[in-house]
Structures are given as C-alpha cells and as structure tokens.
Design an enzyme around this catalytic site. Structure first.
Site, mmCIF file in Angstrom:
data_model
loop_
_atom_site.group_PDB
_atom_site.id
_atom_site.type_symbol
_atom_site.label_atom_id
_atom_site.label_comp_id
_atom_site.label_asym_id
_atom_site.label_seq_id
_atom_site.Cartn_x
_atom_site.Cartn_y
_atom_site.Cartn_z
ATOM 1 N N SER A 1 30.722 -73.392 103.088
ATOM 2 C CA SER A 1 30.816 -74.418 102.108
ATOM 3 C C SER A 1 31.009 -73.528 100.455
ATOM 4 O O SER A 1 30.045 -73.112 100.580
ATOM 5 C CB SER A 1 30.265 -75.486 102.517
ATOM 6 O OG SER A 1 30.731 -76.255 101.279
ATOM 7 N N TYR B 1 23.371 -81.472 100.674
ATOM 8 C CA TYR B 1 24.285 -81.108 100.990
ATOM 9 C C TYR B 1 24.149 -79.594 100.753
ATOM 10 O O TYR B 1 24.168 -78.495 101.109
ATOM 11 C CB TYR B 1 25.809 -81.441 101.142
ATOM 12 C CG TYR B 1 26.724 -80.782 101.891
ATOM 13 C CD1 TYR B 1 26.363 -81.082 103.492
ATOM 14 C CD2 TYR B 1 27.710 -80.214 101.090
ATOM 15 C CE1 TYR B 1 27.464 -80.409 103.720
ATOM 16 C CE2 TYR B 1 28.522 -79.947 101.260
ATOM 17 C CZ TYR B 1 28.540 -79.522 103.171
ATOM 18 O OH TYR B 1 30.167 -78.618 103.748
HETATM 19 P P1 NAP Z 1 34.088 -82.957 110.797
HETATM 20 O O1 NAP Z 1 35.265 -83.254 111.512
HETATM 21 O O2 NAP Z 1 32.876 -84.178 111.194
HETATM 22 O O3 NAP Z 1 32.983 -82.323 112.662
HETATM 23 C C1 NAP Z 1 31.903 -81.385 112.741
HETATM 24 C C2 NAP Z 1 31.434 -81.305 114.250
HETATM 25 O O4 NAP Z 1 30.373 -80.736 114.535
HETATM 26 C C3 NAP Z 1 31.821 -82.988 115.189
HETATM 27 O O5 NAP Z 1 32.547 -82.637 116.403
HETATM 28 C C4 NAP Z 1 29.991 -83.560 115.164
HETATM 29 O O6 NAP Z 1 29.936 -84.320 116.114
HETATM 30 C C5 NAP Z 1 29.898 -82.002 115.494
HETATM 31 N N1 NAP Z 1 28.320 -82.268 115.260
HETATM 32 C C6 NAP Z 1 27.676 -82.840 113.920
HETATM 33 N N2 NAP Z 1 26.192 -82.705 114.201
HETATM 34 C C7 NAP Z 1 25.636 -82.089 115.525
HETATM 35 C C8 NAP Z 1 25.161 -81.494 115.857
HETATM 36 N N3 NAP Z 1 23.818 -81.222 115.277
HETATM 37 N N4 NAP Z 1 25.188 -80.381 116.773
HETATM 38 C C9 NAP Z 1 26.339 -80.294 118.078
HETATM 39 N N5 NAP Z 1 27.899 -80.504 117.114
HETATM 40 C C10 NAP Z 1 27.467 -81.362 115.976
HETATM 41 O O7 NAP Z 1 34.000 -81.704 110.088
HETATM 42 P P2 NAP Z 1 34.379 -80.791 109.660
HETATM 43 O O8 NAP Z 1 35.256 -80.932 107.909
HETATM 44 O O9 NAP Z 1 35.553 -79.487 110.731
HETATM 45 O O10 NAP Z 1 33.051 -79.458 108.816
HETATM 46 C C11 NAP Z 1 32.285 -78.581 109.790
HETATM 47 C C12 NAP Z 1 32.073 -77.627 109.039
HETATM 48 O O11 NAP Z 1 32.335 -76.919 107.802
HETATM 49 C C13 NAP Z 1 30.805 -78.361 108.897
HETATM 50 O O12 NAP Z 1 29.626 -77.557 108.593
HETATM 51 C C14 NAP Z 1 30.737 -78.911 107.595
HETATM 52 O O13 NAP Z 1 29.487 -78.880 106.180
HETATM 53 C C15 NAP Z 1 31.556 -77.563 106.679
HETATM 54 N N6 NAP Z 1 32.717 -77.839 105.861
HETATM 55 C C16 NAP Z 1 33.346 -78.781 105.535
HETATM 56 C C17 NAP Z 1 34.331 -78.958 104.421
HETATM 57 C C18 NAP Z 1 35.424 -80.267 104.302
HETATM 58 O O14 NAP Z 1 35.986 -80.452 103.723
HETATM 59 N N7 NAP Z 1 35.465 -80.794 105.254
HETATM 60 C C19 NAP Z 1 34.010 -78.075 103.840
HETATM 61 C C20 NAP Z 1 33.318 -77.058 103.289
HETATM 62 C C21 NAP Z 1 32.237 -76.812 104.215
HETATM 63 P P3 NAP Z 1 29.685 -85.659 115.970
HETATM 64 O O15 NAP Z 1 31.693 -86.355 115.101
HETATM 65 O O16 NAP Z 1 29.588 -86.618 117.151
HETATM 66 O O17 NAP Z 1 28.776 -86.135 114.583
#
Ligand code: NAP
Length: 252
Positions: free
Chosen positions: A141, A154
């Site tokens: 991130s 975070y």
């Molecule tokens: P998301 O839509 O919440 O998807 C994350 C997925 O990971 C969900 O299906 C979630 O399942 C699953 N998950 C959570 N905890 C887990 C665990 N302990 N073991 C296995 N699976 C797990 O998130 P996203 O926005 O796509 O984010 C993906 C990555 O990008 C993350 O690492 C996040 O920190 C990073 N990121 C996001 C952003 C942003 O703007 N969204 C920006 C920078 C970085 P559940 O739904 O059941 O919890």
C-alpha cells in the site's frame, strides 16, 4: 505477459483486487488457487474464471494461521503439480489512531497484513525452489511507504510488509525467486467502501481523494495489471521493488 504452464496462488481472491488478480492471471493461462476466508465469494471467483475458460480451485484459508498457509501451498502442489507465483494480497484495514486502537485490533492487523505475508512466503518458497524459481508479489500500500492520519496499525503493518518484501528479495534472488510489492493508493473495492462507512468523517475522506493527481481512485483491474507484470518473465530483472500504483499520490 503469458502464464501458460504456471501455477499461481492468490490470497484474498474472493474480493476486490485479489479477484481481479486471479481473473487476469487465469486469463493469461495460469492455473490459479483462489485462497480466501470467504467460501461463497471465492466460489464466485472460481466460477468466473471457469466461465472464461480458465482453471481455478478454491482453498479456504486464514492467512494468519500457519497450518492454513502450509495447507494452501500443499493444495497448489497436489492439485496443479507445483507453484510458480504467490500473490500475498489478503489484508484488513482499520481507521484509528494509536490511542483509539485496542491491542486485539493491533494484533489482528499485524497477524493478517504482516505475519500472513511471512507465512505465505515461508511455505511457498521451498515449493518454488523445487521448480527452480518463482515470483512473489505482495499487495502492500502507499501506507507502507509513508504515514497517513488515523491509520496507526494499518500503517505499521504495511510498513512491515514493505520491508519484508525487500528483505526476502535479497535472500532469494540467487534462488531465482523475485519478490516485489505493489503499493496501491485508493482502489474501488469492498474494503474501501467499508472504510468510508466506518470513517468518522467520510466527506473529508472523499475530499482528500480529490487530491489524487490522476483525479480518481483506481479500479482493481488496474492494480492487477501491475501485479501481473511483476509476476511475469518480462519483469525478470526486477526484484525488491515497491511499485506505487497510486495515480501519482507518492509523487507529491
Ligand atoms: P477486500 O475487498 O476487503 O478483499 C480482501 C479479501 O481478503 C476478502 O475476500 C477477505 O475476506 C479476504 N481476507 C481478509 N482477511 C483474510 C485472511 N486472514 N485470510 C484470508 N483471506 C482474508 O480488500 P481489497 O481492497 O481488495 O484489498 C486487497 C489488499 O490491498 C489488502 O492487502 C489491502 O490492505 C490492500 N490495499 C487496499 C487498498 C484499497 O484502497 N482498497 C489500497 C492499498 C492497499 P472477507 O471478506 O471474508 O474478510
């Protein structure tokens, strides 16, 4: 970027960026293990991959649990014969300052966002070594590159994942295993939508996003393109890189 004959694990592939990464790698020919906590959402990712003519299987994992991480890698090897690519993408978020964060929340963010990356690599690297090399791409991130208000745990967890990425790159470069990270800024995913709902001042948050130089948040598919590049043979001389895919946030 073609991945024919390659086997990839994508964690957090039931939603958001993980799903987009899994779909893109499969479209380019990889056989994909969809690794996630959420069975229905993951089955949806698998179904979409199969509908598009690709090959994917689901394994339920909590990336913070060592036995799950070990089982995830064993599953890839048993189902598809080996492992070439690991995308440590699963992660969780928390909008809170240090004084507002309780210990349980702190520990959970560290367990998923840092320990989860460590465990995935710990078990995937030996499997990659048996194939003569591989590529790991961690979804870090911009919060792994600089501080942001109201994101104590975070920020700390993503900072840990960022330096773990660089450290691993050094240890396994000679083994033919490249380790890189992508650093998204703000991406249109369920995580971001939940973050807005729980944020104390969603209007101020949305306003802060207007300052993104490109003028909008990213779509998950735009992050997936960068992940696929870093996972591909075209990036064969790139390791230890933390690539902002952030519409210019880190340029300012
Ligand atoms: P998301 O839509 O919440 O998807 C994350 C997925 O990971 C969900 O299906 C979630 O399942 C699953 N998950 C959570 N905890 C887990 C665990 N302990 N073991 C296995 N699976 C797990 O998130 P996203 O926005 O796509 O984010 C993906 C990555 O990008 C993350 O690492 C996040 O920190 C990073 N990121 C996001 C952003 C942003 O703007 N969204 C920006 C920078 C970085 P559940 O739904 O059941 O919890």
């Amino acid at each position: 970027m073609q991945f024919s004959g390659k086997v990839a694990i994508v964690t957090g592939a039931g939603s958001g960026m993980g799903r987009a990464i899994a779909l893109l790698l499969a479209k380019r020919g990889a056989r994909v293990v969809v690794a996630d906590l959420d069975p229905p959402a993951s089955q949806e990712t698998v179904a979409r991959i199969r509908d598009a003519g690709g090959d994917a299987r689901y394994v339920q994992v909590d990336v913070s649990r060592p036995e799950d991480a070990e089982r995830m890698v064993a599953f890839a090897v048993e189902e598809f014969g080996g492992l070439d690519i690991l995308c440590n993408n699963a992660g969780i978020n928390l909008a809170a300052s240090a004084t507002e964060t309780d210990e349980e929340q702190w520990d959970r963010l560290m367990a998923v966002n840092v320990k989860g990356v460590f465990l995935g690599c710990k078990y995937a690297i030996p499997a990659m070594q048996r194939r003569g090399g591989g590529a790991i791409v961690n979804t870090v991130s911009t919060a792994g590159l600089r501080g942001f208000p109201n994101m104590a745990a975070y920020n700390a967890s993503k900072g840990g994942a960022a330096l773990l990425t660089r450290q691993l790159a050094l240890d396994y470069a000679r083994a033919g295993i490249r380790v890189n990270g992508v650093c998204p800024g703000v991406v249109d995913t369920p995580m971001t939508r939940r973050f807005m709902e729980t944020h104390g001042d969603p209007e101020a948050l949305a306003k802060s996003w207007e300052a993104i130089p490109i003028g909008r948040m990213a779509q998950p598919e735009e992050i997936a393109q960068a992940v696929a590049f870093l996972a591909s043979d075209e990036a064969g001389y790139i390791t230890g890189v933390l690539l902002p895919v952030d519409g210019g946030i880190m340029a300012g």
